[in-house]
Write an enzyme that holds these catalytic residues in place. Structure first.
Site, PDB file in Angstrom:
ATOM      1  N   GLY A 246      12.101  -2.564  -5.644  1.00  0.00           N
ATOM      2  CA  GLY A 246      10.948  -1.673  -5.740  1.00  0.00           C
ATOM      3  C   GLY A 246      11.002  -0.507  -4.762  1.00  0.00           C
ATOM      4  N   HIS A 247      10.079   0.426  -4.951  1.00  0.00           N
ATOM      5  CA  HIS A 247      10.071   1.630  -4.110  1.00  0.00           C
ATOM      6  C   HIS A 247       9.793   1.287  -2.651  1.00  0.00           C
ATOM      7  CE1 HIS A 247       5.789   1.109  -5.040  1.00  0.00           C
ATOM      8  NE2 HIS A 247       5.530   1.820  -3.968  1.00  0.00           N
ATOM      9  N   ASN A 248      10.433   2.045  -1.768  1.00  0.00           N
ATOM     10  CA  ASN A 248      10.291   1.935  -0.308  1.00  0.00           C
ATOM     11  C   ASN A 248      10.950   0.699   0.285  1.00  0.00           C
ATOM     12  OD1 ASN A 248       8.680   4.243  -0.506  1.00  0.00           O
ATOM     13  ND2 ASN A 248       6.777   3.075  -0.500  1.00  0.00           N
ATOM     14  N   SER A 266       8.124  -1.866  -0.799  1.00  0.00           N
ATOM     15  CA  SER A 266       8.064  -1.925   0.668  1.00  0.00           C
ATOM     16  C   SER A 266       8.494  -3.265   1.256  1.00  0.00           C
ATOM     17  CB  SER A 266       6.651  -1.572   1.158  1.00  0.00           C
ATOM     18  OG  SER A 266       6.272  -0.283   0.722  1.00  0.00           O
TER      19      SER A 266
END
Length: 355
Positions: A246-248, A266
């Site tokens: 996922g993002h981050n 994250s």
């Protein structure tokens, strides 16, 4: 290739007939799959790395050639004997000798698209149908397979291989000596939305993905770009097929992730983490250095360094095994509690459990 030639190439010695011709490798585990009485095929070499493997496959003694360690060599007619400390390294070298992958061939002019502003090293190979957009940079000896799309401002390092139908989205960075398998997408938008007064707003994902060196990603992997800065993947990390990042997320070095595992946004995976298949890691969780997460596990909170975890939600593996082992006694315990309550005149409310 003669047995002696193979031994020389992988640093082993021959016990038996070194003139034996070897056509390839075979897998002991497949010998009896369809025929319980089957024996090893002639002209092929098999791998027996331990006494355990020998006991599981006694038919290996009938093989014409075996790759093995000194302590086991006497069990076989002909063998390549290698260092007992690292027999799998020799096995890997043997696999490399028999690996047959056609060398990539550059596409003819006009059968691919490279933007005028892109920088492609003269030693890189661009194959039929590949697309390389503005200001992308392709490093020395990189190979871009058919129908791969390298978007604007992407940087791809030296000796990296991008397989067919991979998409590297704009501004992402791929290091040196990486292998990205087919249908992987690196740098798609992170899953970011905001709901207000009945309106759903898409949150722009203006970051990118930065992948280190010697990283390998299986087929169908997705790594989402960061909202603001970078989703990162460290050196020597390996993803199985259909892994989602996922993002981050910040994925460390020397990490292994098995297939169908997903990291929410994250997540931090520190170095040397191993995650089994079909796992899920909740957003903003830190999986500490050296953690082993067993398959079918849901990680909802931070882990301790070097711990082994299992379950949904996960707990340290010994604790989780105790819980699972106790579940078999639950029906009997509930029955006994009900009997005790009846003797004491305690009336349990409908649907209530015995506590």
């Amino acid at each position: 290739m003669k047995l002696t030639e193979l031994a020389e190439k992988i640093g082993g010695t021959v016990a038996g007939d070194g003139s034996l011709e070897i056509r390839g490798l075979r897998d002991l585990e497949l010998i009896r799959l369809h025929d319980k009485s089957a024996l090893p095929q002639k002209g092929f070499i098999y791998f027996v790395e331990s006494k355990k493997v020998l006991n599981e496959h006694p038919e290996s003694r009938e093989a014409e050639a075996i790759l093995t360690i000194p302590a086991l060599a006497g069990n076989f007619k002909n063998a390549i004997v290698v260092d007992a400390a690292a027999p799998r390294i020799a096995f890997i070298q043997l696999l490399e000798l028999f690996e047959s992958v056609p060398a990539p061939v550059p596409a003819r002019a006009g059968s691919f698209f490279v933007a005028e502003t892109a920088k492609v090293d003269p030693t890189a190979i661009i194959m039929h149908g590949a697309v390389i957009l503005d200001h992308a940079e392709i490093g020395p000896r990189a190979v871009i397979h058919p129908n791969a799309v390298i978007e604007q401002q992407v940087k791809i390092g030296s000796d990296t291989v991008i397989h067919p139908n991979v998409v590297i989205k704009h501004a992402c960075v791929i290091g040196d000596h990486c292998i990205i398998h087919s249908a992987t997408v690196i740098g798609a938008d992170g899953f970011g939305f905001y709901d207000k007064d009945g309106v759903r707003y898409k949150i722009p994902q203006i970051g990118n993905v930065i992948v280190g060196n010697f990283v390998e990603m299986g087929a169908g992997v997705t790594v989402d770009r960061a909202t603001i800065e970078s989703t990162t993947v460290g050196d020597y990390t390996k993803f199985d097929d259909k892994v989602h990042i996922g993002h981050n997320c910040q994925v460390g070095r020397y990490v292994y992730i098995a297939g169908h595992t997903a990291l929410a946004g994250s997540v931090t995976l520190e170095d040397n983490v191993i995650i089994g298949g079909l796992c899920a890691v909740n957003n903003k969780v830190t999986v500490a250095k050296g953690t082993l997460v067993m398959g079918f596990t849901g990680v909802a909170s931070d882990t301790e360094p070097g711990g082994i975890y299992f379950g949904i939600p996960c707990r340290p593996v010994r604790e989780m095994h105790k819980i699972n082992n106790s579940l078999q006694f639950l029906p009997e315990l509930l029955k006994r509690v009900s009997e005790l309550e009846a003797k004491l005149g305690i009336e349990r409310k409908a649907g209530a459990s015995a506590e």
